[in-house]
Design a protein around this motif. Structure first.
Motif, mmCIF file in Angstrom:
data_model
loop_
_atom_site.group_PDB
_atom_site.id
_atom_site.type_symbol
_atom_site.label_atom_id
_atom_site.label_comp_id
_atom_site.label_asym_id
_atom_site.label_seq_id
_atom_site.Cartn_x
_atom_site.Cartn_y
_atom_site.Cartn_z
ATOM 1 N N LYS A 25 9.906 -1.593 0.091
ATOM 2 C CA LYS A 25 8.624 -1.906 -0.455
ATOM 3 C C LYS A 25 8.928 -2.574 -1.870
ATOM 4 C CE LYS A 25 5.986 -0.097 2.694
ATOM 5 N NZ LYS A 25 5.322 -1.059 3.825
ATOM 6 N N GLU A 155 5.349 8.061 -8.366
ATOM 7 C CA GLU A 155 5.163 7.831 -6.913
ATOM 8 C C GLU A 155 4.500 9.130 -6.420
ATOM 9 O OE1 GLU A 155 5.142 6.685 -4.140
ATOM 10 O OE2 GLU A 155 5.539 4.450 -4.727
ATOM 11 N N HIS A 186 -0.761 4.372 -2.629
ATOM 12 C CA HIS A 186 -0.517 2.764 -1.995
ATOM 13 C C HIS A 186 -1.819 2.622 -1.346
ATOM 14 C CE1 HIS A 186 1.317 4.996 1.312
ATOM 15 N NE2 HIS A 186 0.796 4.033 1.998
ATOM 16 N N TYR A 428 1.795 -2.680 -2.086
ATOM 17 C CA TYR A 428 2.658 -2.722 -3.389
ATOM 18 C C TYR A 428 2.845 -3.976 -4.137
ATOM 19 C CZ TYR A 428 4.480 2.117 -2.366
ATOM 20 O OH TYR A 428 4.762 3.434 -2.148
#
Ligand code: NAD
Length: 506
Positions: A25, A155, A186, A428
């Motif tokens: 990603k 994250e 995301h 992303y």
């Protein structure tokens, strides 16, 4: 199309630079931003990891990832050469304090060479147990306190419950200003999800009817056709509630239900989202009993092939109580949404991979047509499909051509594929660019994450304490447990699904 957005010189320090997320990603996203002219003239990407790579072997690996996963296809030779000349690799162990000094030297080097001091983005693409140690070590770097230039991207998962989320927030806030912390979800970077704001607040048409007087119920359904694959070990300690519902689904729900913000300012938008979470009805034992359903997939057949049940998957406890499916009926206790049910569901190994928001409007107050005029009566419905199709559909009743007055539902469709020639960016790409620009609108603020955990905790605790006696309770390639159908059917509704198109089939 080349961008005319100006971004400042930037250093992306990617912790976990050799990991799956970086390969699939992050690097493809940065490469596509580069191709479209969004990267600043001066930028550097530093991959950090424990593996023994040279710059060359690291870059070669990343090229493999771009060729395989980038939406723009295989990398162009010259463009890749230019892009990858800004990438380097630094072997580091996040636990080793000395390694942070090495990172600082790299930053200093660019700072000395470039036309202006760079924005420094520390992207934590590592397992969450490393977040605290990395943050604590970053605190010792001289750039950490520079709130204008230094940012840290965290994250998911952000905590595994309210307490751990609070701990992590406290630790981060001790080191950084909130405006330096970018908690990524995301889902919020996806085009169709972002379009919710445009759709609701850039059109005069919908807002007057976007409330309990006209809307009967709302559904948000995020289903996957795959099982846990090689993430069994991780997933067994997580489950559907933590992995999907507490974050992605609640964030989407906030976009559907929020009040109109005064402007598009990040704080303003995020305030309105937190308002929704705060207004959501808390779960007592009764609500948990009647408004929630959990499930775990058993074995079954998918497209002619036998597949294992969840408990047989690699890394999963043979007597696991972890849910791979969750459905919840929520209420939002405010003027706009009083008594409008919001049904959400998510599950693995379901019949179809799809993410859909369905808003069903109330029925007409009085039917003037004869009883036999309608073949299949359907109240107006607005369907926002995030995947596999990116579309917005408005279902209305229309007269079928012919001599009789026969009514049937038709779809007015806005499909991204047919409407725009440009490729839609990956989530992303949007989020990595926003982090460079310093725009936090699509990132979660600390109180947002905590309020979402707070809401979900009673369900989480109840499911953990009370072992399910009927797991597995749905078979692979189904729509989940029967009880999930009953949850919505007892109110007179059914889960909405979009027909599978040939092109969606694997
Ligand atoms: P991964 O296991 O593939 O990669 C982990 C990385 O951490 C590797 O680069 C490894 O070298 C590095 N690492 C491990 N121990 C280290 C140490 N002591 N010092 C330095 N580096 C160390 O994991 P991933 O799938 O890339 O996931 C990374 C994070 O992103 C996780 O928090 C995950 O939940 C999140 N995430 C991943 C995905 C995905 O699609 N892979 C999607 C959403 C979120």
């Amino acid at each position: 199309m080349k961008s005319n957005i100006k971004t400042k010189p930037t250093i992306y320090m990617i912790f976990g630079g050799t990991g799956d997320l970086a390969e699939r990603k992050l690097i493809p996203a940065l490469y596509n931003l580069f191709l479209e002219g969004y990267m600043p003239k001066e930028f550097a990407i530093i991959g950090l990891g424990r593996t023994d790579y040279t710059n060359e072997s690291f870059i070669k690996n990343l090229l493999g990832g771009v060729n395989k996963f980038s939406r723009s296809g295989k990398a162009d030779k010259d463009q890749w050469a230019d892009f990858s000349s800004r990438i380097s690799y630094l072997r580091t162990d996040v636990n080793n304090e000395g390694d942070y000094a090495k990172m600082e030297q790299v930053i200093d080097k660019y700072e000395a060479e470039w036309s202006e001091p760079p924005v420094i983005i520390h992207y934590l693409a590592v397992a969450p147990n490393f977040f605290p140690i990395i943050a604590s070590n970053l605190a010792k770097m001289k750039s950490a306190g520079d709130a204008e230039r230094t940012r840290v991207v965290i994250e998911k998962p952000f905590g595994r419950d309210l307490e751990t989320a609070k701990e992590l927030n406290a630790l981060l806030r001790n080191i950084f200003d909130e405006k330096q912390i970018y908690r990524i979800d995301h889902y919020l970077g996806k085009e169709t999800v972002q379009n919710m704001m445009a759709f609701r607040f850039a059109n005069a048409l919908f807002e007057p009817i976007w409330n309990r007087n006209f809307i009967e119920h709302v559904q948000i359904s995020v289903t996957e056709d795959i099982g846990v694959e090689d993430r069994g070990g991780y997933y067994d300690g997580s489950g559907a509630l933590r992995d999907m519902l507490q974050n992605h689904i609640l964030q989407v729900l906030c976009l559907v239900a929020m009040e109109p913000p005064v402007n598009f300012d990040a704080e303003e938008v995020r305030n309105r989202k937190v308002d929704v979470l705060r207004a959501m009805r808390k779960f007592g034992p009764e609500e948990i009993r009647f408004n929630t359903v959990r499930g775990q997939y058993g074995e079954g057949w998918v497209k002619g092939e036998k597949v294992e049940g969840y408990r047989q998957e690699q890394g999963v406890n043979k007597e696991s109580n972890t849910e791979t499916f969750a459905a919840i009926k929520f209420f939002i206790d405010n003027w706009r949404w009083q008594n409008v049910p919001f049904y959400v569901r998510t599950g693995k190994r379901m019949h179809q991979k799809s993410s859909i928001i369905s808003i069903q409007f109330k029925d007409v107050p009085h039917l003037i047509f004869p009883n036999n005029s309608s073949e299949s009566w359907q109240q107006n419905r607005l369907i926002i499909s995030i995947q596999p199709e990116m579309s917005i559909r408005l279902q209305v009743q229309a007269k079928r051509p012919g001599l009789d007055m026969t009514l049937n539902p038709v779809d007015m469709v806005f499909n991204y594929d047919g409407t725009y020639e440009t490729d839609t960016p990956e989530a992303y790409e949007t989020l990595l660019l926003d982090a460079m620009k310093g725009d936090q609108t699509l990132f979660m603020r600390g109180d947002q994450v905590e309020t979402a955990w707070d809401l979900i905790m009673p369900v989480l605790e109840s499911w953990e304490v009370k072992k399910s006696i009927n797991f597995p309770n749905y078979s692979a390639d189904s729509w989940g447990p029967e009880a999930a159908e009953a949850l919505i059917a007892k109110d007179g509704f059914h889960w909405f699904t979009l027909p599978i198109k040939k092109s969606d089939k694997k």
